[in-house]
Design an enzyme around this catalytic site. Structure first.
Site, mmCIF file in Angstrom:
data_model
loop_
_atom_site.group_PDB
_atom_site.id
_atom_site.type_symbol
_atom_site.label_atom_id
_atom_site.label_comp_id
_atom_site.label_asym_id
_atom_site.label_seq_id
_atom_site.Cartn_x
_atom_site.Cartn_y
_atom_site.Cartn_z
ATOM 1 N NE ARG A 1 -2.173 -6.047 7.109
ATOM 2 C CZ ARG A 1 -3.205 -6.721 6.617
ATOM 3 N NH1 ARG A 1 -3.717 -7.741 7.296
ATOM 4 N NH2 ARG A 1 -3.717 -6.390 5.453
ATOM 5 C CG HIS B 1 -5.102 -6.674 -0.473
ATOM 6 N ND1 HIS B 1 -6.295 -6.905 0.167
ATOM 7 C CD2 HIS B 1 -5.125 -7.451 -1.590
ATOM 8 C CE1 HIS B 1 -7.010 -7.771 -0.537
ATOM 9 N NE2 HIS B 1 -6.322 -8.124 -1.609
ATOM 10 C CD GLU C 1 -8.273 -9.592 -4.114
ATOM 11 O OE1 GLU C 1 -7.095 -9.941 -3.871
ATOM 12 O OE2 GLU C 1 -9.129 -9.434 -3.220
ATOM 13 C CE LYS D 1 -3.753 -2.531 2.215
ATOM 14 N NZ LYS D 1 -4.791 -2.559 3.276
ATOM 15 N NE ARG E 1 -6.191 -13.606 4.502
ATOM 16 C CZ ARG E 1 -6.821 -12.438 4.504
ATOM 17 N NH1 ARG E 1 -6.623 -11.568 3.528
ATOM 18 N NH2 ARG E 1 -7.652 -12.114 5.477
ATOM 19 C CG PHE F 1 -13.316 0.673 6.662
ATOM 20 C CD1 PHE F 1 -12.851 0.164 5.459
ATOM 21 C CD2 PHE F 1 -14.026 -0.170 7.511
ATOM 22 C CE1 PHE F 1 -13.105 -1.141 5.081
ATOM 23 C CE2 PHE F 1 -14.286 -1.490 7.143
ATOM 24 C CZ PHE F 1 -13.827 -1.970 5.930
ATOM 25 C CG ASN G 1 -3.740 -2.887 6.720
ATOM 26 O OD1 ASN G 1 -3.599 -2.447 5.575
ATOM 27 N ND2 ASN G 1 -4.707 -3.719 7.039
ATOM 28 C CE1 TYR H 1 -9.329 -2.839 -0.190
ATOM 29 C CE2 TYR H 1 -8.757 -0.866 -1.413
ATOM 30 C CZ TYR H 1 -8.396 -1.896 -0.570
ATOM 31 O OH TYR H 1 -7.112 -2.008 -0.115
ATOM 32 C CB THR I 1 -7.319 -6.194 9.595
ATOM 33 O OG1 THR I 1 -7.771 -7.275 8.800
ATOM 34 C CG2 THR I 1 -7.619 -4.888 8.891
#
Ligand code: CMP
Length: 137
Positions: free
Chosen positions: A104, A117, A128, A10, A87, A59, A114, A51, A93
């Site tokens: 994270r 993704h 995706e 991100k 993950r 959010f 964070n 998203y 998260t």
């Protein structure tokens, strides 16, 4: 079971110079390989697709603003149980409750910012990957 997954580093990860650190952790997992990689600032259309499940949540708009605030690194990672594995490397998260040793947990403090993704299922990964790398078969 070999899989592929879509990973986004991100804007906070790119701004903070953590791209090498995060990709390094992914690359060090035995047998995992990069299938695609790109640096670009995402437009609203791509973010709306990515998203879609979060539309209407409190959010959502701040997330869209944050995610278009600077370049993002998009990558496809391939390898053994890579969906679950990335993950696990990322951690939960909320970076404050994410364990030390996770990306994270080691680098984040804010839930929105964070750092990373990673697709949460094979279906999400294929959806995706098509959004970010439409030319990839
Ligand atoms: P990710 O799980 O990759 O995709 C959805 C994103 O929305 C999530 O990462 C965070 O960046 C953000 N997010 C999820 N929940 C919240 C929340 N409660 N407050 C702010 N941002 C959130």
């Amino acid at each position: 079971m070999s899989q592929r997954t879509l990973v986004l580093l991100k804007p906070d990860a790119v701004r903070r110079g953590l791209v090498g650190e995060i990709i390094g952790r992914i690359e060090k997992k035995a047998g995992w390989t990069l299938g695609a990689l790109e640096l670009r600032t995402l437009d609203r259309e791509v973010l709306e697709q990515h998203y879609a499940e979060h539309v209407g949540k409190p959010f959502y708009e701040p997330l869209m603003t944050f995610m278009s605030s600077g370049p993002v690194v998009s990558l496809v990672v391939e390898g053994e149980r890579v969906i679950e594995g990335v993950r696990a490397l990322a951690g939960p998260t909320d970076p404050i409750t994410a364990p030390s040793g996770s990306i994270r947990g080691d680098f984040g403090t804010i839930t929105r910012e964070n750092l990373i993704h990673a697709s949460d299922s094979e279906e999400s990964a294929e959806r995706e990957i098509k959004i970010f790398f439409p030319g990839l078969s």
